[in-house]
Design a protein around this motif. Structure first.
Motif, PDB file in Angstrom:
ATOM      1  N   ARG A  59       0.816  -1.211   0.000  1.00  0.00           N
ATOM      2  CA  ARG A  59       0.000   0.000   0.000  1.00  0.00           C
ATOM      3  C   ARG A  59       0.854   1.268   0.000  1.00  0.00           C
ATOM      4  N   ALA A  60       2.065   1.198   0.577  1.00  0.00           N
ATOM      5  CA  ALA A  60       2.952   2.360   0.547  1.00  0.00           C
ATOM      6  C   ALA A  60       3.383   2.694  -0.875  1.00  0.00           C
ATOM      7  N   ARG A  61       3.351   1.696  -1.753  1.00  0.00           N
ATOM      8  CA  ARG A  61       3.767   1.902  -3.137  1.00  0.00           C
ATOM      9  C   ARG A  61       2.592   2.138  -4.078  1.00  0.00           C
ATOM     10  N   HIS A  62       1.438   1.548  -3.742  1.00  0.00           N
ATOM     11  CA  HIS A  62       0.221   1.754  -4.543  1.00  0.00           C
ATOM     12  C   HIS A  62      -0.956   1.572  -3.598  1.00  0.00           C
ATOM     13  N   ARG A  63      -1.491   2.670  -3.108  1.00  0.00           N
ATOM     14  CA  ARG A  63      -2.419   2.615  -1.974  1.00  0.00           C
ATOM     15  C   ARG A  63      -3.735   1.929  -2.294  1.00  0.00           C
ATOM     16  N   ASP A  64      -4.107   1.819  -3.568  1.00  0.00           N
ATOM     17  CA  ASP A  64      -5.377   1.188  -3.920  1.00  0.00           C
ATOM     18  C   ASP A  64      -5.170  -0.162  -4.594  1.00  0.00           C
ATOM     19  N   HIS A  65      -4.079  -0.833  -4.288  1.00  0.00           N
ATOM     20  CA  HIS A  65      -3.751  -2.083  -4.960  1.00  0.00           C
ATOM     21  C   HIS A  65      -4.878  -3.104  -4.775  1.00  0.00           C
ATOM     22  N   HIS A  66      -5.451  -3.508  -5.889  1.00  0.00           N
ATOM     23  CA  HIS A  66      -6.656  -4.333  -5.879  1.00  0.00           C
ATOM     24  C   HIS A  66      -6.403  -5.702  -5.255  1.00  0.00           C
ATOM     25  N   HIS A  67      -5.443  -6.432  -5.787  1.00  0.00           N
ATOM     26  CA  HIS A  67      -5.199  -7.800  -5.353  1.00  0.00           C
ATOM     27  C   HIS A  67      -4.784  -7.841  -3.881  1.00  0.00           C
ATOM     28  N   ALA A  68      -3.951  -6.909  -3.463  1.00  0.00           N
ATOM     29  CA  ALA A  68      -3.482  -6.905  -2.077  1.00  0.00           C
ATOM     30  C   ALA A  68      -4.639  -6.710  -1.102  1.00  0.00           C
ATOM     31  N   HIS A  69      -5.581  -5.834  -1.439  1.00  0.00           N
ATOM     32  CA  HIS A  69      -6.733  -5.629  -0.552  1.00  0.00           C
ATOM     33  C   HIS A  69      -7.592  -6.884  -0.473  1.00  0.00           C
ATOM     34  N   HIS A  70      -7.768  -7.572  -1.598  1.00  0.00           N
ATOM     35  CA  HIS A  70      -8.531  -8.819  -1.568  1.00  0.00           C
ATOM     36  C   HIS A  70      -7.833  -9.861  -0.703  1.00  0.00           C
ATOM     37  N   LEU A  71      -6.521  -9.971  -0.840  1.00  0.00           N
ATOM     38  CA  LEU A  71      -5.773 -10.931  -0.041  1.00  0.00           C
ATOM     39  C   LEU A  71      -5.873 -10.607   1.450  1.00  0.00           C
ATOM     40  N   MET A  72      -5.765  -9.330   1.782  1.00  0.00           N
ATOM     41  CA  MET A  72      -5.822  -8.947   3.191  1.00  0.00           C
ATOM     42  C   MET A  72      -7.211  -9.212   3.764  1.00  0.00           C
ATOM     43  N   ALA A  73      -8.245  -8.984   2.976  1.00  0.00           N
ATOM     44  CA  ALA A  73      -9.598  -9.299   3.442  1.00  0.00           C
ATOM     45  C   ALA A  73      -9.722 -10.795   3.733  1.00  0.00           C
ATOM     46  N   ALA A  74      -9.156 -11.625   2.866  1.00  0.00           N
ATOM     47  CA  ALA A  74      -9.207 -13.068   3.091  1.00  0.00           C
ATOM     48  C   ALA A  74      -8.436 -13.450   4.354  1.00  0.00           C
ATOM     49  N   CYS A  75      -7.260 -12.836   4.549  1.00  0.00           N
ATOM     50  CA  CYS A  75      -6.459 -13.122   5.749  1.00  0.00           C
ATOM     51  C   CYS A  75      -7.228 -12.775   7.018  1.00  0.00           C
ATOM     52  N   LEU A  76      -7.824 -11.598   7.042  1.00  0.00           N
ATOM     53  CA  LEU A  76      -8.541 -11.163   8.238  1.00  0.00           C
ATOM     54  C   LEU A  76      -9.792 -11.998   8.476  1.00  0.00           C
ATOM     55  N   ALA A  77     -10.463 -12.387   7.399  1.00  0.00           N
ATOM     56  CA  ALA A  77     -11.677 -13.199   7.541  1.00  0.00           C
ATOM     57  C   ALA A  77     -11.372 -14.534   8.196  1.00  0.00           C
ATOM     58  N   GLU A  78     -10.131 -14.998   8.052  1.00  0.00           N
ATOM     59  CA  GLU A  78      -9.740 -16.297   8.601  1.00  0.00           C
ATOM     60  C   GLU A  78      -9.402 -16.242  10.086  1.00  0.00           C
ATOM     61  N   HIS A  79      -9.432 -15.054  10.687  1.00  0.00           N
ATOM     62  CA  HIS A  79      -9.279 -14.947  12.133  1.00  0.00           C
ATOM     63  C   HIS A  79     -10.571 -15.402  12.816  1.00  0.00           C
ATOM     64  N   GLN A  80     -10.453 -15.930  14.008  1.00  0.00           N
ATOM     65  CA  GLN A  80     -11.608 -16.371  14.806  1.00  0.00           C
ATOM     66  C   GLN A  80     -12.471 -17.365  14.021  1.00  0.00           C
ATOM     67  N   ARG A  81     -11.835 -18.418  13.567  1.00  0.00           N
ATOM     68  CA  ARG A  81     -12.520 -19.412  12.738  1.00  0.00           C
ATOM     69  C   ARG A  81     -13.675 -20.096  13.463  1.00  0.00           C
ATOM     70  N   ASP A  82     -13.586 -20.205  14.766  1.00  0.00           N
ATOM     71  CA  ASP A  82     -14.580 -20.976  15.506  1.00  0.00           C
ATOM     72  C   ASP A  82     -15.641 -20.109  16.173  1.00  0.00           C
ATOM     73  N   ASP A  83     -15.721 -18.837  15.805  1.00  0.00           N
ATOM     74  CA  ASP A  83     -16.722 -17.941  16.379  1.00  0.00           C
ATOM     75  C   ASP A  83     -17.847 -17.694  15.383  1.00  0.00           C
ATOM     76  N   ARG A  84     -19.027 -17.471  15.919  1.00  0.00           N
ATOM     77  CA  ARG A  84     -20.153 -17.071  15.068  1.00  0.00           C
ATOM     78  C   ARG A  84     -19.866 -15.711  14.431  1.00  0.00           C
ATOM     79  N   ASP A  85     -20.644 -15.399  13.409  1.00  0.00           N
ATOM     80  CA  ASP A  85     -20.415 -14.135  12.722  1.00  0.00           C
ATOM     81  C   ASP A  85     -20.612 -12.974  13.684  1.00  0.00           C
ATOM     82  N   ASP A  86     -19.647 -12.071  13.688  1.00  0.00           N
ATOM     83  CA  ASP A  86     -19.640 -10.918  14.579  1.00  0.00           C
ATOM     84  C   ASP A  86     -19.687  -9.661  13.728  1.00  0.00           C
TER      85      ASP A  86
END
Length: 321
Positions: free
Chosen positions: A150-177
């Protein structure tokens, strides 16, 4: 198209194909040439891509996924040891090899860092590091890699999608919050992005990725049609905002003509969300615009055939339109 099918384009039992190159026909051609050892075609394509960082990242990741890409990228680098393009391709290819369990993550990361030093302004080696960190790294490593992109291209499409996937994988055993960090991240990124940015769809991506994780954990039905996930007030709000963005962007022929192929990924997410919400007419409009790359979603749910499910829903959507 006569057999055999082009290299790198997986075919399913229904005869439908999904090519990660999407609408980038030049990329598909060069990817097939690289698999036969013609790395000079990749050199020409990457030189022509220049500093279009979104397109460059898309092209490098597609080229790097080939099973023989490491060998041919090394040959290119031996011929041109000072080429940052050769180093970037080798970095991506080495990362994907490590992700498949056929190479050392440490060696892949070192290769990507070497490429990053050769082209300090290029976010692509850091995108490769983010791909690697998602599978083999820590949370801190993922955040650092994303911040470097993001420091090099703040709206980088693929990187934002990857980060969303990474964060979504936190708290795998919890109900949707509703306060889960992936939703905050997606909302923040969409608000920070320019008005015409495809990151407007990132909140929908966050909902889809979070549902994928919950379904894998057995906390949501395997079939999203049986879940109320897409009918919540929050989900309806983010889908309306994303769909409004698409309606405005789609009438701008210049923007549509110059957009890089990964915009089709956004429309696929949005079309699936509309289908699961039951908004068939809106889904049909999206499916028509996506064209041949609607044969498969960029994400799918456990134990489902995405192509079969998608086409069944598409027929229902078009019939209701």
């Amino acid at each position: 198209m006569t057999p055999p099918p082009p290299l790198g384009r997986p075919r399913n039992k229904d005869g439908l194909t999904f090519d990660p190159a999407l609408d980038d026909t030049e990329l598909a051609t060069v990817r097939d040439a690289l698999a036969r050892g013609r790395w000079a075609d990749a050199r020409k394509l990457l030189a022509e891509t220049g500093d279009d960082w979104d397109r460059r990242g898309h092209r490098l990741t597609v080229l790097g996924e080939g099973s023989t890409s490491v060998a041919w990228a090394r040959e290119w680098q031996l011929a041109e040891p000072d080429s940052p393009d050769a180093a970037a391709l080798l970095a991506c290819a080495t990362v994907f090899r490590a992700v498949r369990g056929k190479g050392s993550p440490e060696a892949a990361r070192a290769c990507a860092l070497t490429a990053a030093r050769m082209a300090p302004a290029d976010p692509s080696p850091w995108l490769a590091i983010l791909v690697l960190a998602r599978r083999t790294g820590t949370d801190d490593e993922r955040v650092r890699a994303f911040d470097q992109v993001r420091a090099r291209h703040r709206d980088h499409h693929h990187a934002h999608h990857l980060m969303a996937a990474c964060l979504a994988e936190h708290q795998r055993d919890d109900r949707d919050d509703p306060l889960h960090e992936v939703y905050d991240f997606a909302s923040w990124a969409a608000e920070q992005a320019p008005a015409d940015s495809p990151l407007a769809v990132l909140p929908v991506v966050a909902h889809a990725e979070r549902y994928r994780v919950l379904a894998q954990a057995g906390l949501e039905p395997r079939d999203p049609a049986r879940s109320g996930h897409w009918a919540t007030r929050r989900a309806r709000q983010v889908m309306k905002a994303a769909f409004d963005w698409w309606l405005e962007w789609d009438v701008d022929e210049d923007a549509a003509a110059t957009a890089h192929p990964r915009r089709k990924v956004d429309l696929n997410y949005l079309a699936h969300a509309k289908l699961h919400e039951g908004r068939m007419a809106e889904a049909a409009a999206l499916l028509t615009r996506i064209g041949p790359h609607a044969v498969r979603a960029p994400w799918s749910y456990p134990d489902r055939d995405p192509a079969k499910a998608f086409h069944a829903a598409r027929r229902a959507a078009l019939g209701a339109a």
